[in-house]
Motif scaffolding. Structure first.
Motif, PDB file in Angstrom:
ATOM      1  N   VAL A   1      -6.255  -0.404   8.151  1.00 23.56           N
ATOM      2  CA  VAL A   1      -5.845  -1.792   8.411  1.00 23.56           C
ATOM      3  C   VAL A   1      -7.060  -2.704   8.607  1.00 23.56           C
ATOM      4  O   VAL A   1      -7.042  -3.871   8.197  1.00 23.56           O
ATOM      5  N   LYS A   2      -8.124  -2.192   9.204  1.00 27.14           N
ATOM      6  CA  LYS A   2      -9.326  -3.022   9.376  1.00 27.14           C
ATOM      7  C   LYS A   2      -9.967  -3.332   8.018  1.00 27.14           C
ATOM      8  O   LYS A   2     -10.482  -4.438   7.799  1.00 27.14           O
ATOM      9  N   THR A   3      -9.943  -2.360   7.120  1.00 29.84           N
ATOM     10  CA  THR A   3     -10.471  -2.589   5.764  1.00 29.84           C
ATOM     11  C   THR A   3      -9.660  -3.658   5.044  1.00 29.84           C
ATOM     12  O   THR A   3     -10.208  -4.591   4.442  1.00 29.84           O
TER      13      THR A   3
ATOM     14  N   ILE B   1       0.839  -1.191   0.000  1.00 31.51           N
ATOM     15  CA  ILE B   1       0.000   0.000   0.000  1.00 31.51           C
ATOM     16  C   ILE B   1       0.878   1.247   0.000  1.00 31.51           C
ATOM     17  O   ILE B   1       1.695   1.446   0.898  1.00 31.51           O
ATOM     18  N   SER B   2       0.708   2.050  -1.008  1.00 36.36           N
ATOM     19  CA  SER B   2       1.409   3.332  -1.066  1.00 36.36           C
ATOM     20  C   SER B   2       0.512   4.396  -0.438  1.00 36.36           C
ATOM     21  O   SER B   2      -0.567   4.695  -0.955  1.00 36.36           O
ATOM     22  N   VAL B   3       0.945   4.926   0.657  1.00 33.15           N
ATOM     23  CA  VAL B   3       0.119   5.872   1.406  1.00 33.15           C
ATOM     24  C   VAL B   3      -0.234   7.094   0.560  1.00 33.15           C
ATOM     25  O   VAL B   3      -1.328   7.649   0.665  1.00 33.15           O
ATOM     26  N   SER B   4       0.681   7.474  -0.328  1.00 28.17           N
ATOM     27  CA  SER B   4       0.460   8.696  -1.107  1.00 28.17           C
ATOM     28  C   SER B   4      -0.718   8.580  -2.068  1.00 28.17           C
ATOM     29  O   SER B   4      -1.271   9.585  -2.500  1.00 28.17           O
ATOM     30  N   VAL B   5      -1.123   7.331  -2.426  1.00 32.54           N
ATOM     31  CA  VAL B   5      -2.251   7.168  -3.347  1.00 32.54           C
ATOM     32  C   VAL B   5      -3.359   6.325  -2.718  1.00 32.54           C
ATOM     33  O   VAL B   5      -4.201   5.781  -3.417  1.00 32.54           O
TER      34      VAL B   5
ATOM     35  N   GLY C   1      -8.489  11.210   4.196  1.00 27.44           N
ATOM     36  CA  GLY C   1      -8.791  11.394   5.610  1.00 27.44           C
ATOM     37  C   GLY C   1      -9.029  10.112   6.378  1.00 27.44           C
ATOM     38  O   GLY C   1      -9.367  10.153   7.570  1.00 27.44           O
ATOM     39  N   GLU C   2      -8.873   8.940   5.739  1.00 22.10           N
ATOM     40  CA  GLU C   2      -9.088   7.682   6.442  1.00 22.10           C
ATOM     41  C   GLU C   2      -8.019   7.476   7.504  1.00 22.10           C
ATOM     42  O   GLU C   2      -6.831   7.723   7.262  1.00 22.10           O
TER      43      GLU C   2
END
Length: 314
Positions: A94-96, A77-81, A87-88
């Protein structure tokens, strides 16, 4: 020896037997890395997610290669995209992902304690890939494994850790590991980069680098983490290099078979000279290789649970 941990959140929670089991397992994993086809079916059907909120080359690549060599499915998972940009929260993220069937999260984050928080709120396993200024457990384990390979022992050694102790999660994990294994640990750096009370971890503190590395078996050089520092902690990079930089002249004060280690990335000419970084004493490249073996061992112990001989030779 048996592995009884669901997560790897820090070295502080590991016993001497735990560390020895990881080293023994990594030794078997290293054999796989020497094969032409680096693939075993050990974790086939398991899914691992790397979730890095900070930049990383070595650690992220090392974990992903380790998972692939064990036949696990991986997502990165790339946080930037990701939905973080909408806003999550981290916990919602992580739950998703867990709801999609993730078996283990490998998390790097700038806040200390994040991995412990996530581990308390998910059902799957969590591996700490570096949290703030707290811990970086797999780095310390690969360091111990590298010393074991080179010196054939991991106790009764003098370890000098030199540099930015204050901001280093690597320093803390290394201190826990080397002290648990019965070694002398000396930390050295500018007084502004030594955290108060670090003596409580059983280490000696000195501000004289020549004294720190005298008769040392291992000189562990830390990166000067300028991105985490406030201004004014030392005058200039040039002065830092003069007072604390590891040079060829200084290495001569250590034992003749001293090992030079660095977690990377290096600031050449600041905390270490190129002559030392590329010298016969340096095991920096071996640290990188052993990082894959150690991470394979951790993933195997946490998610595998089979018998080594059966899984590795399938």
């Amino acid at each position: 020896m048996r592995w009884n941990h669901k997560h790897l959140l820090g070295i502080e929670q590991l016993s001497k037997d735990d560390i020895l089991l990881i080293i023994e397992t990594a030794n078997s994993m290293k054999e796989i890395l020497k094969r032409t086809i680096k693939k075993v079916p050990t974790l086939r059907g398991r899914t691992i997610c790397t979730l890095f909120y900070e930049p990383s080359t070595r650690t992220r690549s090392s974990f992903e290669l380790a998972a692939k060599y064990l036949s696990a499915d991986t997502i990165s998972i790339s946080v930037s995209v990701s939905s973080v940009q909408k806003g999550e929260t981290l916990l919602d993220t992580v739950k998703t992902l867990e709801a999609m069937g993730i078996d283990a999260f490998i998390i790097r984050h700038s806040s200390s304690g994040v991995c412990n928080f996530i581990a308390q709120n998910v059902s799957c396993s969590v591996i700490n890939a570096g949290d703030g200024m707290h811990e970086h457990p797999t780095q310390a384990l690969l360091d111990v494994f590298t010393v074991f390979e080179k010196k054939k022992k991991i106790s009764d050694l003098k370890v000098a850790i030199v540099g930015d102790i204050m901001h280093s999660r690597v320093a803390r994990s290394n201190i826990y590991a080397w002290k648990t294994l019965g070694n002398e640990v000396v930390v050295c750096g500018p007084s502004t980069l030594i955290p108060p009370g670090i003596e409580d971890l059983g280490v000696q503190v000195t501000y004289d680098v020549d004294s720190a590395i005298k008769s040392a078996d291992i000189i562990y050089v830390l990166r000067l983490q300028l991105e985490r520092q406030k201004k004014g902690l030392f005058p200039t990079l040039r002065e830092y290099n003069m007072l604390f930089g590891i040079t060829e002249e200084r290495v001569k004060k250590a034992k003749k078979d001293v090992l030079i280690m660095h977690p990377g990335p290096m600031n050449r000419g600041v905390e270490i000279t190129s002559e030392v970084a590329d010298s016969k004493y340096s095991v920096i490249n071996e640290q990188v290789t052993n990082g894959v073996a150690i991470r394979m061992a951790i993933l195997y112990l946490i998610l595998g649970g089979g018998k080594l001989d059966e899984t590795f030779n399938s």
